[in-house]
Write a protein that holds these residues in place. Structure first.
Motif, PDB file in Angstrom:
ATOM      1  N   VAL A  17      94.407 -27.369 -27.152  1.00  0.00           N
ATOM      2  CA  VAL A  17      94.252 -27.612 -28.544  1.00  0.00           C
ATOM      3  C   VAL A  17      92.582 -27.860 -28.757  1.00  0.00           C
ATOM      4  O   VAL A  17      92.350 -28.711 -28.175  1.00  0.00           O
ATOM      5  CB  VAL A  17      95.287 -28.984 -28.867  1.00  0.00           C
ATOM      6  CG1 VAL A  17      95.049 -29.434 -30.169  1.00  0.00           C
ATOM      7  CG2 VAL A  17      96.702 -28.836 -28.310  1.00  0.00           C
ATOM      8  N   PRO A  18      92.690 -26.872 -29.546  1.00  0.00           N
ATOM      9  CA  PRO A  18      91.294 -26.950 -30.110  1.00  0.00           C
ATOM     10  C   PRO A  18      90.414 -27.802 -30.798  1.00  0.00           C
ATOM     11  O   PRO A  18      90.601 -27.746 -32.118  1.00  0.00           O
ATOM     12  CB  PRO A  18      90.532 -25.061 -30.217  1.00  0.00           C
ATOM     13  CG  PRO A  18      92.058 -25.184 -30.948  1.00  0.00           C
ATOM     14  CD  PRO A  18      93.037 -25.889 -30.844  1.00  0.00           C
ATOM     15  N   GLN A  19      90.269 -29.172 -30.577  1.00  0.00           N
ATOM     16  CA  GLN A  19      90.285 -30.453 -31.713  1.00  0.00           C
ATOM     17  C   GLN A  19      88.845 -29.667 -32.402  1.00  0.00           C
ATOM     18  O   GLN A  19      88.161 -29.983 -33.660  1.00  0.00           O
ATOM     19  CB  GLN A  19      89.866 -31.635 -30.680  1.00  0.00           C
ATOM     20  CG  GLN A  19      90.975 -32.022 -30.426  1.00  0.00           C
ATOM     21  CD  GLN A  19      90.276 -33.709 -29.123  1.00  0.00           C
ATOM     22  OE1 GLN A  19      90.035 -32.829 -28.636  1.00  0.00           O
ATOM     23  NE2 GLN A  19      90.838 -34.640 -29.806  1.00  0.00           N
ATOM     24  N   MET A  20      87.637 -28.874 -31.740  1.00  0.00           N
ATOM     25  CA  MET A  20      86.623 -28.777 -32.242  1.00  0.00           C
ATOM     26  C   MET A  20      86.959 -27.532 -33.462  1.00  0.00           C
ATOM     27  O   MET A  20      86.139 -28.025 -34.528  1.00  0.00           O
ATOM     28  CB  MET A  20      85.669 -28.353 -31.379  1.00  0.00           C
ATOM     29  CG  MET A  20      84.499 -28.652 -31.436  1.00  0.00           C
ATOM     30  SD  MET A  20      83.175 -28.027 -29.950  1.00  0.00           S
ATOM     31  CE  MET A  20      82.154 -29.253 -30.018  1.00  0.00           C
ATOM     32  N   THR A  21      87.521 -27.227 -33.370  1.00  0.00           N
ATOM     33  CA  THR A  21      87.834 -26.057 -34.733  1.00  0.00           C
ATOM     34  C   THR A  21      88.858 -26.583 -35.839  1.00  0.00           C
ATOM     35  O   THR A  21      88.512 -27.037 -37.217  1.00  0.00           O
ATOM     36  CB  THR A  21      89.078 -24.789 -33.561  1.00  0.00           C
ATOM     37  OG1 THR A  21      88.044 -24.319 -32.491  1.00  0.00           O
ATOM     38  CG2 THR A  21      88.527 -23.839 -35.082  1.00  0.00           C
TER      39      THR A  21
END
Ligand code: HEM
Length: 453
Positions: free
Chosen positions: A354-358
């Motif tokens: 899960v790419p939080q930054m994106t």
């Protein structure tokens, strides 16, 4: 099989089962190791480029790992809420930090995780938090008052301050400087080891140093455990030695050591990174620094637990800083059975991220996502509430950060004292140079001009 419109530019991660109507995850044609290096170099550009070329769910194969990157809050909801128990933490996080944070709570799964978390939660109740706040307040006030002025590297200052707070509040021990330095170094080595490219104990290498750091920490905690079991004190170490489950069961010595090492790690860098980002943003936007200071000056120097809610400007700055630079930039999971995410087939054994930054820059939820705009969290705009997984710096689901209230309490207390006593600025046009190879830290340690007020 349904294929995605990007097939010409990509290969396929894994063939979907015959007869299923699941989509196949598109995979970059480029070598996976190069992809991983690009991700570490500039996760923003990497995320944008992937989204544009491959869509929200895409795959890569690198260093023997098959990884699916599932962007967007809807995918995050499926993965983190984990309704059919298809995703596990242990095997995913172990790949990065396993030997160093062995059996930390975040690496446990399902029933065992629930059992440990239930006991650990007792160390984070509001009354426990109030106790920690009382413990840390005087030392924070004293340490902030002693900060140097002039050209000061804020990241270093925050790092050493949070370590001292952690040692006092979590360990209840005042360590001589050389021992505190030794523990600090052991932590740094254990954390950095997780992102080593060479994942073997080559003497002098990151992996080797990480294993050595872990041994130093274990030795330290085992040496102190008997004294902690003998007498109850208001620190986390003692609490973990004495808490009991519903049937009166206690953590074993090994449980206490594993949880202590993990919690100290989880608390230390995350808070340091958040404060560094807040200091940076308030240096770049003096108006926000002024507004936050105004509220702090209306309160007493000694911040009470009930005062925390009154620091509403600082709260907006905190939330926006966590959005723009989440200290844990992605959350990995391992598919423990064949499953799907957003209709894409994900085979057992895949790492799913899960790419939080994106996600925190998703224009569907955040207007002008690259702009520092704390008001987006105001009661009128509530951009973070567009989806329950739109803003997730503390994760979501059963592994959601257990220290989120502790962390915010510590961060606000430190910044309250900093704002009351100092002003700080960075040169016109300064941009913080970030290193994303492990957790996101500034390469230059954020030098500011710090002046006493
Ligand atoms: C701003 C500061 C912090 C941030 C951004 C943060 C972020 C996170 C995130 C994203 C996770 C979930 C990881 C996943 O699901 O894979 C997590 C878990 C965790 N955090 Fe934090 N954290 C912070 C501060 C703290 C502090 C201060 C503590 C301890 C006092 C702490 C202890 C933990 C623990 C024990 C877990 C694992 C929980 C579980 O697996 O049940 N964190 N944190």
């Amino acid at each position: 099989m349904v294929s995605t419109g990007t097939a010409a530019k990509s290969t396929v991660f894994a063939a979907a089962p015959a007869g299923s109507d699941l989509l196949e995850v598109p995979c970059a044609q480029r070598n996976g190791v190069l992809e991983m290096m690009a991700m570490r170099r500039d996760p923003f550009a990497f995320g944008d480029e992937r989204l544009a070329r491959l869509g929200q769910v895409s795959g890569l194969n690198a260093l023997g790992v098959k990884m699916v990157i599932a962007a967007g809050p809807r995918a995050a909801d499926e993965i983190l809420m984990n309704r059919d128990k298809a995703f596990a933490n242990g095997p995913a996080w172990s790949y990065f930090i396993g030997p160093f944070f062995n059996r930390g709570i975040m690496l446990l799964d399902f029933d065992e995780h629930r059992h440990h978390r239930h006991i650990l939660q007792q160390a984070f109740t509001p009354s426990a938090l109030k106790g920690y706040m009382q413990e840390m307040q005087p030392m924070i006030a004293e340490r902030v008052a002693d900060l140097p002025t002039g050209n000061v590297k804020m990241f270093e200052q925050f790092k050493s301050l949070t370590l001292d707070v952690a040692l006092e509040v979590f360990l209840g021990l005042e360590l001589p400087k050389d021992q505190a330095d030794k523990i600090n170094k052991a932590f740094i080595d254990t954390v950095r080891a997780g992102v080593a490219y060479v994942r073997k104990p080559v003497p002098g290498g990151r992996w080797w140093k990480g294993l050595r750091g872990r041994r130093v920490l274990e030795e330290f905690f085992y040496d102190n455990i008997a004294a902690k079991r003998a007498r109850e004190t208001p620190d986390l170490f003692s609490v973990l030695c004495h808490v009991e489950g519903d049937e009166g069961e206690q953590f074993t010595d090994a449980d206490v050591v594993n949880h202590m090492i993990f919690v100290l790690m989880a608390a230390h860098d995350t808070s340091t990174i958040t404060m560094t980002q807040m200091a940076y943003r308030m240096a770049k936007s003096p108006e926000w620094q002024r507004r936050a200071r105004e509220q702090s000056l209306e309160l007493n120097p000694e911040l009470g637990y009930d005062d925390l809610g009154k620091l509403s400007v600082l709260d907006l700055v905190l939330k926006e800083s966590l959005r723009m630079c989440p200290p844990v930039p992605a959350q990995p999971r391992m598919a423990v059975k064949d499953t799907s995410v957003q209709g894409f087939f994900v085979p057992k054994g895949s790492m799913v991220t899960v790419p939080q930054m994106t996600n925190h820059r998703d224009p569907e939820f955040f207007t002008n996502p690259d702009m520092f705009d704390p008001e987006r969290f105001s009661a009128e705009r509530k951009e973070d509430k567009g989806h329950r997984m739109a803003w997730t710096p503390f994760g979501g689901g059963v592994h959601k950060c257990i220290g989120l209230y502790f962390g915010q309490m510590e961060i606000k207390t430190i910044l309250h004292h900093l704002l009351r006593n100092y002003e700080w600025s960075v040169p016109e046009g300064y941009q913080i140079p970030m290193d994303y190879s492990a957790l996101p830290v500034p390469k230059d340690k954020l030098p500011v001009d710090l002046r006493r007020r």
